[in-house]
Design a protein around this motif. Structure first.
Motif, PDB file in Angstrom:
ATOM      1  N   ARG A   1     -53.080  85.742  58.786  1.00  0.00           N
ATOM      2  CA  ARG A   1     -54.128  85.184  57.891  1.00  0.00           C
ATOM      3  C   ARG A   1     -53.961  83.801  57.351  1.00  0.00           C
ATOM      4  O   ARG A   1     -54.655  82.833  57.558  1.00  0.00           O
ATOM      5  CB  ARG A   1     -54.610  86.149  56.978  1.00  0.00           C
ATOM      6  N   MET A   2     -52.725  83.597  56.780  1.00  0.00           N
ATOM      7  CA  MET A   2     -52.219  82.189  56.317  1.00  0.00           C
ATOM      8  C   MET A   2     -52.156  81.264  57.288  1.00  0.00           C
ATOM      9  O   MET A   2     -52.584  80.291  57.425  1.00  0.00           O
ATOM     10  CB  MET A   2     -51.235  82.633  55.297  1.00  0.00           C
ATOM     11  N   THR A   3     -51.368  81.842  58.312  1.00  0.00           N
ATOM     12  CA  THR A   3     -51.176  80.793  59.407  1.00  0.00           C
ATOM     13  C   THR A   3     -52.412  80.467  60.199  1.00  0.00           C
ATOM     14  O   THR A   3     -52.516  79.382  60.562  1.00  0.00           O
ATOM     15  CB  THR A   3     -50.390  81.628  60.467  1.00  0.00           C
ATOM     16  N   GLY A   4     -53.341  81.395  60.217  1.00  0.00           N
ATOM     17  CA  GLY A   4     -54.711  81.044  60.933  1.00  0.00           C
ATOM     18  C   GLY A   4     -55.532  80.276  60.201  1.00  0.00           C
ATOM     19  O   GLY A   4     -56.674  79.729  60.560  1.00  0.00           O
ATOM     20  N   ILE A   5     -55.329  79.628  58.912  1.00  0.00           N
ATOM     21  CA  ILE A   5     -56.150  78.752  58.285  1.00  0.00           C
ATOM     22  C   ILE A   5     -55.922  77.535  58.973  1.00  0.00           C
ATOM     23  O   ILE A   5     -56.678  76.898  59.265  1.00  0.00           O
ATOM     24  CB  ILE A   5     -55.807  78.697  56.668  1.00  0.00           C
ATOM     25  N   LEU A   6     -54.511  77.257  59.308  1.00  0.00           N
ATOM     26  CA  LEU A   6     -54.289  75.957  59.899  1.00  0.00           C
ATOM     27  C   LEU A   6     -54.379  75.733  61.475  1.00  0.00           C
ATOM     28  O   LEU A   6     -54.549  75.082  62.143  1.00  0.00           O
ATOM     29  CB  LEU A   6     -53.298  75.317  59.526  1.00  0.00           C
ATOM     30  N   ASN A   7     -53.820  77.084  61.698  1.00  0.00           N
ATOM     31  CA  ASN A   7     -53.504  77.026  63.556  1.00  0.00           C
ATOM     32  C   ASN A   7     -54.693  78.048  63.852  1.00  0.00           C
ATOM     33  O   ASN A   7     -54.539  79.375  63.752  1.00  0.00           O
ATOM     34  CB  ASN A   7     -52.214  77.560  63.645  1.00  0.00           C
TER      35      ASN A   7
ATOM     36  N   THR B   1     -47.369  92.602  55.449  1.00  0.00           N
ATOM     37  CA  THR B   1     -46.935  91.028  54.990  1.00  0.00           C
ATOM     38  C   THR B   1     -47.189  90.250  56.276  1.00  0.00           C
ATOM     39  O   THR B   1     -47.652  89.202  56.347  1.00  0.00           O
ATOM     40  CB  THR B   1     -45.621  91.262  54.672  1.00  0.00           C
ATOM     41  N   SER B   2     -47.103  91.085  57.602  1.00  0.00           N
ATOM     42  CA  SER B   2     -47.307  90.156  58.766  1.00  0.00           C
ATOM     43  C   SER B   2     -48.645  90.028  58.728  1.00  0.00           C
ATOM     44  O   SER B   2     -49.137  88.645  59.318  1.00  0.00           O
ATOM     45  CB  SER B   2     -46.821  91.184  60.133  1.00  0.00           C
ATOM     46  N   ILE B   3     -49.743  90.812  58.475  1.00  0.00           N
ATOM     47  CA  ILE B   3     -50.937  90.713  58.697  1.00  0.00           C
ATOM     48  C   ILE B   3     -51.469  89.521  57.645  1.00  0.00           C
ATOM     49  O   ILE B   3     -52.106  88.620  58.088  1.00  0.00           O
ATOM     50  CB  ILE B   3     -51.918  91.878  58.264  1.00  0.00           C
ATOM     51  N   GLN B   4     -51.010  89.520  56.390  1.00  0.00           N
ATOM     52  CA  GLN B   4     -51.200  88.583  55.591  1.00  0.00           C
ATOM     53  C   GLN B   4     -50.535  87.209  55.893  1.00  0.00           C
ATOM     54  O   GLN B   4     -51.392  86.150  55.840  1.00  0.00           O
ATOM     55  CB  GLN B   4     -50.800  88.839  54.023  1.00  0.00           C
ATOM     56  N   GLY B   5     -49.513  87.094  56.505  1.00  0.00           N
ATOM     57  CA  GLY B   5     -48.943  85.946  57.037  1.00  0.00           C
ATOM     58  C   GLY B   5     -49.844  85.263  58.062  1.00  0.00           C
ATOM     59  O   GLY B   5     -49.702  84.125  58.050  1.00  0.00           O
TER      60      GLY B   5
ATOM     61  N   ASN C   1     -56.737  84.707  49.734  1.00  0.00           N
ATOM     62  CA  ASN C   1     -56.872  83.763  48.903  1.00  0.00           C
ATOM     63  C   ASN C   1     -56.849  84.261  47.464  1.00  0.00           C
ATOM     64  O   ASN C   1     -56.382  83.244  46.558  1.00  0.00           O
ATOM     65  CB  ASN C   1     -58.285  82.908  49.050  1.00  0.00           C
ATOM     66  N   CYS C   2     -57.717  85.206  47.115  1.00  0.00           N
ATOM     67  CA  CYS C   2     -57.811  85.651  45.761  1.00  0.00           C
ATOM     68  C   CYS C   2     -56.613  85.839  45.094  1.00  0.00           C
ATOM     69  O   CYS C   2     -56.252  85.519  44.058  1.00  0.00           O
ATOM     70  CB  CYS C   2     -58.843  86.928  45.592  1.00  0.00           C
ATOM     71  N   LYS C   3     -55.648  86.678  45.945  1.00  0.00           N
ATOM     72  CA  LYS C   3     -54.516  87.042  45.534  1.00  0.00           C
ATOM     73  C   LYS C   3     -53.569  85.913  45.005  1.00  0.00           C
ATOM     74  O   LYS C   3     -52.804  85.863  44.255  1.00  0.00           O
ATOM     75  CB  LYS C   3     -53.857  87.915  46.684  1.00  0.00           C
ATOM     76  N   SER C   4     -53.615  84.649  46.028  1.00  0.00           N
ATOM     77  CA  SER C   4     -52.840  83.689  45.780  1.00  0.00           C
ATOM     78  C   SER C   4     -53.240  82.681  44.435  1.00  0.00           C
ATOM     79  O   SER C   4     -52.584  82.040  43.547  1.00  0.00           O
ATOM     80  CB  SER C   4     -52.537  82.610  46.831  1.00  0.00           C
ATOM     81  N   GLU C   5     -54.756  83.023  44.276  1.00  0.00           N
ATOM     82  CA  GLU C   5     -55.181  82.290  43.162  1.00  0.00           C
ATOM     83  C   GLU C   5     -55.070  82.904  41.692  1.00  0.00           C
ATOM     84  O   GLU C   5     -55.005  82.266  40.981  1.00  0.00           O
ATOM     85  CB  GLU C   5     -56.576  81.792  43.643  1.00  0.00           C
ATOM     86  N   MET C   6     -55.448  84.122  41.952  1.00  0.00           N
ATOM     87  CA  MET C   6     -55.841  84.841  40.539  1.00  0.00           C
ATOM     88  C   MET C   6     -55.172  86.181  40.159  1.00  0.00           C
ATOM     89  O   MET C   6     -55.350  86.331  39.018  1.00  0.00           O
ATOM     90  CB  MET C   6     -57.396  85.227  40.797  1.00  0.00           C
TER      91      MET C   6
END
Length: 193
Positions: A169-175, A163-167, A108-113
């Motif tokens: 984690r992002m997918t897991g926010i909604l799914n 990048t798969s791990i980060q992806g 989250n921090c990476k995308s925000e800051m």
């Protein structure tokens, strides 16, 4: 003579982590931190220097916990497959245990800051390098043991896994569907065999 802290720093960092995790850095006010930690503003400034100083310490605390979990998994792994699968298992547990759908604080921090502040960018780059080095080491060992293919270099596969791990984690926010997430993990790992 410097002032002695009269509070449990780890407890304060955990409370601050909850706030930053929920609201992000930009959405968190100093009053939010005062309310969450039960410290007054002067104690926060004296102990952490600033909101950014507190946030940097929160990130380090969060990262250290994650690194400890990953390191234990890698050390206890029977082989490279177990190590990589263990890292994905920890990630999956984190996702499924995140009932508030906050995601990973560092992602989250990476995308925000990461482009707003050089200290945070440096922290993110260092964190990325550490994770890539660990993954590359595991892949390299797996390739030497003929467990993983050599279609790509260990470095290229490390980037792929990172990048798969980060992806994931992002997918897991909604799914939060465990079956869907496990299928993603299996698809990612099948590339290595």
């Amino acid at each position: 003579m410097p002032k002695v802290e009269t509070f449990d720093r780890t407890h304060v960092l955990q409370k601050a982590t909850e706030v930053f995790h929920k609201k992000g850095y930009n959405g968190t006010s100093m009053q939010d931190l005062v309310d969450a930690t039960d410290l007054n503003r002067s104690s926060i400034y004296n102990s952490f220097g600033s909101k950014l100083g507190m946030f940097m310490e929160v990130l380090s605390h969060y990262q250290n916990n994650a690194n400890t979990n990953f390191s234990k998994e890698v050390v206890n792994a029977y082989n490279a497959i177990d190590a990589i699968e263990g890292i994905f298992t920890i990630t999956l547990k984190d996702i499924l245990g995140d009932d508030d759908r906050k995601g990973c604080l560092i992602v989250n921090c990476k995308s925000e800051m990461s482009n707003q502040n050089s200290s945070i960018k440096n922290f993110m780059e260092s964190n990325q390098e550490r994770m890539l080095a660990m993954l590359e080491d595991i892949i390299s060992k797996g390739q030497m043991e003929k467990i993983f293919n050599e279609n790509q270099s260990a470095n290229q596969y490390a980037w792929y896994l990172y990048t798969s791990i980060q992806g994931l984690r992002m997918t897991g926010i909604l799914n939060k569907n465990e079956g869907d997430l496990k299928n993603i993990i299996n698809t990612v790992l099948n590339v290595l065999y």
